[in-house]
Design an enzyme around this catalytic site. Structure first.
Site, mmCIF file in Angstrom:
data_model
loop_
_atom_site.group_PDB
_atom_site.id
_atom_site.type_symbol
_atom_site.label_atom_id
_atom_site.label_comp_id
_atom_site.label_asym_id
_atom_site.label_seq_id
_atom_site.Cartn_x
_atom_site.Cartn_y
_atom_site.Cartn_z
ATOM 1 N N HIS B 150 36.508 48.406 39.637
ATOM 2 C CA HIS B 150 36.827 49.812 39.842
ATOM 3 C C HIS B 150 37.936 50.145 38.845
ATOM 4 O O HIS B 150 38.753 49.271 38.525
ATOM 5 C CB HIS B 150 37.325 49.958 41.282
ATOM 6 C CG HIS B 150 37.575 51.348 41.753
ATOM 7 N ND1 HIS B 150 38.684 52.064 41.392
ATOM 8 C CD2 HIS B 150 36.868 52.153 42.580
ATOM 9 C CE1 HIS B 150 38.656 53.247 41.985
ATOM 10 N NE2 HIS B 150 37.559 53.336 42.712
ATOM 11 N N ASP B 227 41.025 42.632 44.268
ATOM 12 C CA ASP B 227 40.781 43.958 44.825
ATOM 13 C C ASP B 227 39.912 43.771 46.072
ATOM 14 O O ASP B 227 38.721 43.483 45.960
ATOM 15 C CB ASP B 227 40.084 44.823 43.776
ATOM 16 C CG ASP B 227 39.728 46.208 44.308
ATOM 17 O OD1 ASP B 227 39.843 46.426 45.529
ATOM 18 O OD2 ASP B 227 39.320 47.051 43.492
ATOM 19 N N GLN B 230 36.683 46.710 49.178
ATOM 20 C CA GLN B 230 35.353 46.748 49.787
ATOM 21 C C GLN B 230 35.131 45.595 50.754
ATOM 22 O O GLN B 230 34.255 45.671 51.614
ATOM 23 C CB GLN B 230 34.255 46.745 48.705
ATOM 24 C CG GLN B 230 34.226 48.002 47.841
ATOM 25 C CD GLN B 230 33.870 49.264 48.616
ATOM 26 O OE1 GLN B 230 33.166 49.217 49.630
ATOM 27 N NE2 GLN B 230 34.340 50.405 48.147
ATOM 28 N N LYS B 253 39.370 53.142 53.903
ATOM 29 C CA LYS B 253 38.024 52.560 53.830
ATOM 30 C C LYS B 253 37.748 51.638 55.011
ATOM 31 O O LYS B 253 36.636 51.168 55.198
ATOM 32 C CB LYS B 253 37.859 51.761 52.534
ATOM 33 C CG LYS B 253 37.835 52.629 51.280
ATOM 34 C CD LYS B 253 37.670 51.757 50.059
ATOM 35 C CE LYS B 253 38.031 52.466 48.779
ATOM 36 N NZ LYS B 253 37.016 53.398 48.300
ATOM 37 N N CYS B 393 33.845 55.607 39.890
ATOM 38 C CA CYS B 393 35.085 55.064 39.289
ATOM 39 C C CYS B 393 34.879 53.670 38.726
ATOM 40 O O CYS B 393 35.795 52.833 38.789
ATOM 41 C CB CYS B 393 36.237 55.045 40.290
ATOM 42 S SG CYS B 393 36.623 56.649 40.963
#
Ligand SMILES: Cc1ncc(COP(=O)(O)O)c(C=O)c1O
Lengths: 162, 439
Positions: B150, B227, B230, B253, B393
């Site tokens: 991202h 990251d 998700q 999220k 993104c």
């Protein structure tokens, strides 16, 4: 009419399929007023490159747009808008194209309501984009080509491009 | 899709799971909404999740009963608010397998990653003393960033490289949209100081083999920044077990509020890291010319904090823990399999990413031949189906897979198979709408 049909009027779908002006044209040899613009829509990564060739008006008035051509990646709204724009401004004067561009912007700010009749009439096929203004996320798509046109014409008028 | 089964136990458990899902769904008030004359089918969980009532209530209760600034002042409310704020940190730390002093509150994952990048700049400028020199970069040092990232885990590193003279080295993705683990050996080397990778791609859904990345990075003495945006909402994540150095994720999220995110840092690293945003609440002694700083996590939490959001995030982490992340992951894997199988039945649609629900999340991006994603999304929206369109993104991975943009359906804890079927039906009609062949 459903929301979707207000957006995708038949004229738009037709222009999205049978696109006018697509495929960048080389400028005529010796053409003095040529301008090109590259525009992106940052939300979707769509791109358009649009080129114009202008000529002096025979009567010394506003220059004439000889050719409009473009290439790009885009949705049906942005491509149909480019196709319609090509039909409307080619062979017309820069002054008329500027006026048309202002009117089209006004239509896009009008939240889906038509413009007063005398304005709407000047828009020709571009009037079918009226429904786009009800979809805020798509206004940029419809305007991308017009932004490229304005920029390319300005460049053609200010001097030779390298 | 119905499965017939002769085994009554299996039938019972399927019925129980359906009842459980109905209960979970009932916790999400927004999901009862209508959109364009249809029941909303929300398949944009990857962009942001909807919120269960307990999260909304927790934030509201905080304002109704306990609102005060934290870590400032001695009155009863301030003490209660501080306790709630720190309790949220404990619950969230526990949820991701970290210690509470390793959890720094930020406004979102993007801010968390930028915090690390700017702290490294500050270290490069000599701030933080000798201990911080481990973060200092020199000209020619390398920052390895995967092609699946991202922009939030790419652009801050580009900027850090530009400020320090370091260079970005891409870690490639495979045609299937996974991290090319085989490239680690050659791309991550002597000059590598940091490796930035996503735990799961927000485009291809591919889950990264974090162990392979960590092994190689640590073998050359490089830091790993994960990251986890998700992964944390959809998989059980144990950051200590993953052995990464830093990690970032966003509350919104994972069923939590907007305005709250997390930076995880290994304790010893956070202790050595210089601050980025300075001012109130992060200092010990301040004179007119200098200041000393609090230990982490406070050192990185300058200014009045987003307390209500931490309380909301606590409720979200608790909600997910109560469901059990194994159950969440199993439910979503079933949905992913259904989604991938369904899309495979629609002609002229290509999935960007693995086509089997193995080491893959229910974030499914695809391209419809001849129809731009904006137009696909518009037709789906008219049927009440919310998906994401664009480059999400993540331009480099789109470019790598040969497209400028895509349409993306992503599932969450409250998604049902019936919703996926509404989406698949609408998807099957997209090409016809634009006058293209459907077989
Ligand atoms: C994989 C990934 N990383 C980072 C982000 C950025 O998160 P936020 O916008 O909440 O900072 C997102 C969400 O858009 C994401 O999906």
């Amino acid at each position: 009419m459903s929301g979707l049909e207000q957006l995708y009027q038949q004229v738009i779908l037709d222009h999205a399929r049978e696109r006018h002006g697509e495929g960048l044209l080389d400028a005529d040899p010796g053409a003095a007023m040529v301008g090109e613009s590259f525009q992106v829509n940052p939300t979707c990564g769509d791109e358009v490159r649009l080129r114009v060739q202008l000529a002096d008006a025979p009567d010394g008035g506003s220059p004439v747009i000889e050719h409009v051509s473009w290439d790009g990646v885009g949705c049906s709204i942005s491509r149909a808008s480019l196709s319609v724009l090509t039909d409307l401004v080619e062979k017309g004067s820069v002054r008329d194209a500027d006026a048309l561009s202002e009117t089209f912007r006004a239509l896009m700010s009008n939240r889906g309501a038509p413009l007063p009749l005398e304005q709407e009439e000047t828009l020709g096929d571009a009037a079918v984009f009226v429904g786009v203004a009800r979809f805020p996320a798509r206004i940029k798509c419809a305007l991308l080509g017009w932004m490229a046109l304005r920029d390319a014409v300005a460049k053609a008028l200010t001097g030779p491009t390298a | 899709m119905t499965t017939t089964t002769a085994n009554p136990d299996v039938a019972t458990s399927a019925r129980e799971r359906a009842a459980e899902l109905a209960r979970v769904r009932a916790d999400f008030p927004l999901l009862t909404r209508q959109v364009n004359g249809h029941d909303l089918v929300y398949l944009d969980w990857g962009a942001t999740s909807q919120k269960p009532e307990c999260v909304i209530d927790a934030e509201q209760d905080f304002y109704l009963t306990a609102n005060a600034a934290v870590h400032r002042g001695a009155h009863t409310l301030a003490a209660e608010a501080t306790e709630l704020f720190e309790d949220a940190r404990r619950v969230v730390a526990d949820f991701v397998g970290a210690d509470d002093d390793e959890i720094v509150w930020t406004s979102n994952a993007t801010a968390a990653i930028n915090l690390v990048a700017y702290a490294m700049s500050n270290a490069t400028a000599g701030r933080g003393g000798v201990a911080a020199q481990r973060f200092a970069l020199a000209s020619g040092d390398e920052i390895v960033v995967s092609e699946l990232e991202h922009h939030a885990n790419l652009v801050p590193w580009q900027e850090l490289a530009a400020r320090t003279g370091a260079v970005i080295r891409p870690l490639p993705a495979t045609d299937e949209g996974r991290l090319d683990v085989g490239a680690l050996e050659t791309v991550v080397g002597e000059r590598t100081r940091l490796v930035a990778v996503t735990h799961a791609s927000n485009v291809t859904g591919a889950v990264t083999d974090v162990a392979a990345v960590v092994d190689r990075a640590h073998a050359v003495g490089a830091l790993v920044v994960l990251d986890a945006c998700q992964s944390v909402p959809h998989l059980g994540v144990d950051l200590h077990a993953l052995d990464v150095d830093f990690a970032a994720f966003s509350g919104h999220k994972m069923l939590g509020p907007t305005g709250i995110g997390v930076l995880y840092g290994r304790r010893a690293l956070l202790e050595a890291l210089p601050p980025v945003t300075t001012g109130g609440s992060m200092v010990e002694v301040v004179t007119m010319t200098e200041a000393t700083y609090l230990p982490p996590p406070q050192r990185f939490e300058a200014g009045t904090q987003m307390v209500a959001q931490t309380v909301g995030l606590r409720a979200a982490a608790q909600f997910l823990s109560d469901l059990g992340m194994d159950a969440v992951a199993a439910h979503e894997q079933e949905l992913t399999a259904h989604l991938l199988a369904g899309i495979a039945q629609v002609p002229h649609v290509r999935v960007l990413g693995p086509t089997q629900a193995v080491d893959r999340l229910g974030v499914v991006a695809f391209e419809v031949d001849g129809v731009h994603p904006h137009d696909v999304g518009q037709v789906l929206d008219a049927a009440g189906v919310a998906v994401r369109v664009g480059h999400h993104c993540a331009q480099p991975i789109h470019r790598r897979l040969g497209v400028a943009s895509s349409t993306r359906a992503s599932v969450g804890v409250a998604t049902t198979t019936a919703e996926l079927d509404v989406f698949l039906d609408a998807l099957a009609g997209v090409r016809a709408y634009f006058g293209l062949a459907t077989s």
